[in-house]
Structure formats: structure tokens, C-alpha cells
Design a protein around this motif. Structure first.
Motif, PDB file in Angstrom:
ATOM      1  N   UNK A 130      43.677  51.404  42.369  1.00 17.36           N
ATOM      2  CA  UNK A 130      44.260  50.582  43.440  1.00 17.36           C
ATOM      3  C   UNK A 130      45.612  51.154  43.841  1.00 17.36           C
ATOM      4  N   UNK A 131      45.877  51.116  45.145  1.00 14.63           N
ATOM      5  CA  UNK A 131      47.214  51.430  45.637  1.00 14.63           C
ATOM      6  C   UNK A 131      47.612  52.890  45.615  1.00 14.63           C
ATOM      7  N   UNK A 132      46.654  53.790  45.548  1.00 18.42           N
ATOM      8  CA  UNK A 132      46.955  55.227  45.597  1.00 18.42           C
ATOM      9  C   UNK A 132      45.945  55.933  46.493  1.00 18.42           C
ATOM     10  N   UNK A 169      44.333  50.465  55.280  1.00 19.54           N
ATOM     11  CA  UNK A 169      45.493  50.075  54.463  1.00 19.54           C
ATOM     12  C   UNK A 169      45.057  49.664  53.050  1.00 19.54           C
ATOM     13  N   UNK A 170      45.975  49.799  52.106  1.00 18.27           N
ATOM     14  CA  UNK A 170      45.688  49.372  50.740  1.00 18.27           C
ATOM     15  C   UNK A 170      45.294  47.902  50.732  1.00 18.27           C
ATOM     16  N   UNK A 171      44.427  47.552  49.808  1.00 17.60           N
ATOM     17  CA  UNK A 171      43.942  46.174  49.687  1.00 17.60           C
ATOM     18  C   UNK A 171      44.922  45.337  48.883  1.00 17.60           C
ATOM     19  N   UNK A 172      45.075  44.075  49.294  1.00 13.67           N
ATOM     20  CA  UNK A 172      45.818  43.136  48.458  1.00 13.67           C
ATOM     21  C   UNK A 172      44.957  42.836  47.231  1.00 13.67           C
ATOM     22  N   UNK A 173      45.515  42.175  46.255  1.00 10.50           N
ATOM     23  CA  UNK A 173      44.755  41.807  45.056  1.00 10.50           C
ATOM     24  C   UNK A 173      43.549  40.943  45.444  1.00 10.50           C
ATOM     25  N   UNK A 174      43.766  39.971  46.328  1.00  7.51           N
ATOM     26  CA  UNK A 174      42.668  39.092  46.751  1.00  7.51           C
ATOM     27  C   UNK A 174      41.587  39.861  47.491  1.00  7.51           C
ATOM     28  N   UNK A 175      41.990  40.762  48.400  1.00  8.89           N
ATOM     29  CA  UNK A 175      41.011  41.569  49.136  1.00  8.89           C
ATOM     30  C   UNK A 175      40.215  42.454  48.178  1.00  8.89           C
ATOM     31  N   UNK A 176      40.935  43.053  47.228  1.00  2.00           N
ATOM     32  CA  UNK A 176      40.283  43.920  46.238  1.00  2.00           C
ATOM     33  C   UNK A 176      39.247  43.138  45.446  1.00  2.00           C
ATOM     34  N   UNK A 177      39.661  41.984  44.939  1.00  2.98           N
ATOM     35  CA  UNK A 177      38.749  41.165  44.133  1.00  2.98           C
ATOM     36  C   UNK A 177      37.544  40.708  44.949  1.00  2.98           C
ATOM     37  N   UNK A 219      29.464  44.354  44.110  1.00  6.65           N
ATOM     38  CA  UNK A 219      28.719  44.174  42.857  1.00  6.65           C
ATOM     39  C   UNK A 219      27.556  43.219  43.051  1.00  6.65           C
ATOM     40  N   UNK A 220      27.760  42.198  43.870  1.00  7.44           N
ATOM     41  CA  UNK A 220      26.666  41.275  44.172  1.00  7.44           C
ATOM     42  C   UNK A 220      25.576  41.992  44.942  1.00  7.44           C
ATOM     43  N   UNK A 221      25.975  42.827  45.918  1.00  7.29           N
ATOM     44  CA  UNK A 221      25.001  43.587  46.700  1.00  7.29           C
ATOM     45  C   UNK A 221      24.194  44.514  45.801  1.00  7.29           C
TER      46      UNK A 221
END
Length: 135
Positions: free
Chosen positions: A91-93, A114-122, A129-131
Motif C-alpha cells: 500500500x502507498x508505494x 491515486x493511492x487508496x485510503x484504508x477504507x478503499x483498500x479494504x 476476494x469475493x469475486x
């Protein structure tokens, strides 16, 4: 052009994210091991400092430091290999390459996004993973 959810060809073995996670977990054990050893030395004094238990405690602390350092080195090496393979599991690199979920191998952030926020990442990680489990 890849999209979120697309499968990505990943390098063999553990990902950079997994090695960094291992390194952090080991590093978190170092301070408590040192504190416990120091407290035992203060409480038990010379009887502890000259004991087999003290030797074992020192070996444990040194082993944690060495293994955490090796995991960190392996993580940096794998990070570079992933980057040159066109993706990252961190994340974030590396905004210029796709960010891939280390477990499913699916894209969660496309290159240039743009880098994902923690919520977007989760949220995206759960989505890919569901897919994967639905497929």
C-alpha cells in the motif's frame, strides 16, 4: 489496460506484503523480549545474569533481531522484483504500477490511480476476494 478485479500474473513465492508483515510482527516481539529480560535481571540480579535462562533470553532476542532483519531484506528484494514485474502488493508505494491483492492476485488499484485510503483498500480487497470465491 487492466481494471480493478483483473487477475495479475504474480511472481512465485511469498509477496513483498507478506514479508513486510512478517518483519513487523517479529519486530514487535523484540521490545517485549528485551523488557522481560531486563526486568528479570533487575529482580533476580546476578543469579539471573549468570544463568542458563539469561543466555537463552539473549539468544532469543538476537534471533528475533536477525530473523526480522532477514525478513525485511527479503521484503525489499521482493518489492523490487514485483515493481519490475509491473505490480506491487504494498500500500502507498509505486503509483506507476498496479497494486495487487497478495492473496488473490487480483488488481485492487490500477497504475496511475491515486493511492487508496484504508477504507478503499479494504473494500476493494474484499470485493476481489469475493469475486475469486464466486468464480
Amino acid at each position: 489496460m487492466k481494471r480493478v478485479g483483473d487477475q495479475n500474473e504474480m511472481l512465485a513465492g511469498r509477496s513483498a506484503a507478506e514479508f513486510f508483515r512478517l518483519s513487523r510482527r517479529l519486530a514487535l516481539l523484540i521490545a517485549p523480549a528485551i523488557v522481560i529480560t531486563a526486568v528479570l535481571m533487575l529482580v533476580l540480579g546476578d543469579s539471573f545474569a549468570g544463568s542458563v535462562a539469561f543466555g537463552i533470553a539473549v539468544v532469543v532476542v538476537l534471533a528475533l533481531v536477525v530473523v526480522a532483519g532477514l525478513a525485511q531484506s527479503k521484503a525489499k528484494f521482493k518489492e523490487a522484483r514485483e515493481f519490475y514485474a509491473g505490480y506491487t502488493t504494498l500500500r502507498g508505494v509505486h503509483p506507476a504500477v498496479d497494486q495487487v491483492d497478495p492473496r488473490s492476485g487480483r488488481v485492487i488499484r490500477v497504475a496511475g490511480e491515486p493511492f487508496l485510503t484504508r477504507d478503499e483498500h479494504d473494500s476493494r480487497t474484499a470485493l476481489v476476494r469475493q469475486a475469486r470465491s464466486d468464480a
